[in-house]
Design a protein around this motif. Structure first.
Motif: not given
Length: 337
Positions: A20-22, A66-67, A11-17, A3-6
């Protein structure tokens, strides 16, 4: 960790879902790395002989696109909006890894990176920054379970720095914890995530000691064996963080190898891993907070197994299973790493 690396990457707080896809698509590529690696050799032939494997690789590559490509395009749009001085939702703006890639100019070709090139670099960033660090973290925590006296000594140092009653170790606290740093260095020496660094090549015939390395000859370094060399390290297979502390109980070891090279988990010299400082920061931060918050103990009758197996990195053959309990509570729980 992922999550930290994403967040750092996009630069955005990406949704948990979405995270998980990434994570799933990146994990599938990592797990199948050795299977796909053969496709690099004689592609024209392997496309015929290994048709199914090529199809699996191309499908996984499509899944990555796609992701991740929508996140790259969204970041490009934010950048363009700011350049046009339009209002952007949110007051805080974090400069992300993708932002730097969007600005990057290739001097020889006089162009910027295209989307697929940025995608490749994002994959490298996410996998290189997550898999190696989490592997190192697992090995370090395993040794802290195996040697509870080291864990207790570390806890005392942490409490001396942050004070009684504090629940979190902050980044600014880490610089005052030499024993923590020594534990991280010992973990990287005893259990380097990779046995080898990335291969290099010489541009001309080169003499190294008694050996001649021919032009374009591949050169690599036995990272694990360097850290286990009994001529350099006393009792090299033991886990002894104190070996990194000098007489003043300070760490004077140079991980970059600028003075001497006794181990090189991140490589050395100009080609050293550019993320080595970030990796050590993450390891120190996570280890310190895991020890401050929880007591880690071996399962009764369970001997800690240090057997290894090769994935993208050298991981535990039998992942750590330990009892943990909150430092401020008596409840206990068994968790699998």
């Amino acid at each position: 960790m992922f999550c930290l690396l994403v967040f750092m990457c996009f630069g955005d707080r990406v949704e948990d879902k979405k995270i998980k896809e990434i994570e799933q698509v990146e994990r599938r590529m990592v797990v199948n790395h050795s299977r796909f690696n053969i496709l690099n050799f004689w592609p024209s032939l392997s496309k015929i002989v290994l048709r199914k494997r090529w199809a699996q690789f191309l499908q996984l590559r499509k899944d990555q696109e796609e992701v991740i490509l929508p996140l790259i395009r969204a970041r490009r749009e934010v950048k363009e909006q700011r350049l046009r001085n339009l209002n952007v939702e949110g007051n805080e703006h974090v400069v992300s890894y993708v932002d730097t890639l969007l600005d990057l100019q290739l001097p020889d070709e006089k162009r910027k990176l295209n989307e697929l090139e940025i995608l490749n670099l994002c994959n490298e960033f996410l996998n290189g920054g997550t898999d190696t660090t989490t592997t190192a973290l697992q090995w370090i925590m395993t040794n802290l379970v195996k040697y509870p006296q080291i864990q207790e000594k570390l806890l005392l140092e942490i409490k001396e720095v942050v004070g009684e009653g504090e629940e979190v170790v902050k980044e600014d606290d880490l610089g005052r914890m030499p024993y923590l740093k020594a534990i991280v260095l010992e973990g990287l020496r005893r259990h380097p995530p990779a046995r080898l660094v990335l291969p290099h090549a010489v541009t001309k015939d080169t003499v190294v000691g008694e050996f001649v390395v021919p032009k374009n000859g591949t050169v690599n370094f036995m990272v694990a064996d360097m850290g286990w060399d009994s001529k350099v390290w006393d009792d090299p297979m033991a886990f002894k963080p104190e070996r990194f502390l000098n007489g003043e109980r300070e760490v004077s070891f140079d991980i970059t190898g600028s003075r001497e090279i006794k181990m090189m988990p991140f490589g050395a010299g100009r080609r050293i891993c550019p993320g080595y400082g970030l990796a050590i920061l993450h390891l120190e931060y996570f280890v310190a907070n895991l020890i401050l918050s929880f007591e880690w103990r071996a399962v009764d009758g369970d001997d800690i197994d240090l057997s290894e197996k090769q994935e993208l990195t050298i991981v535990m053959k039998n992942p750590l299973c330990a009892h943990i309990s909150r430092r401020d509570a008596g409840s206990r729980a068994q968790v699998h790493d």
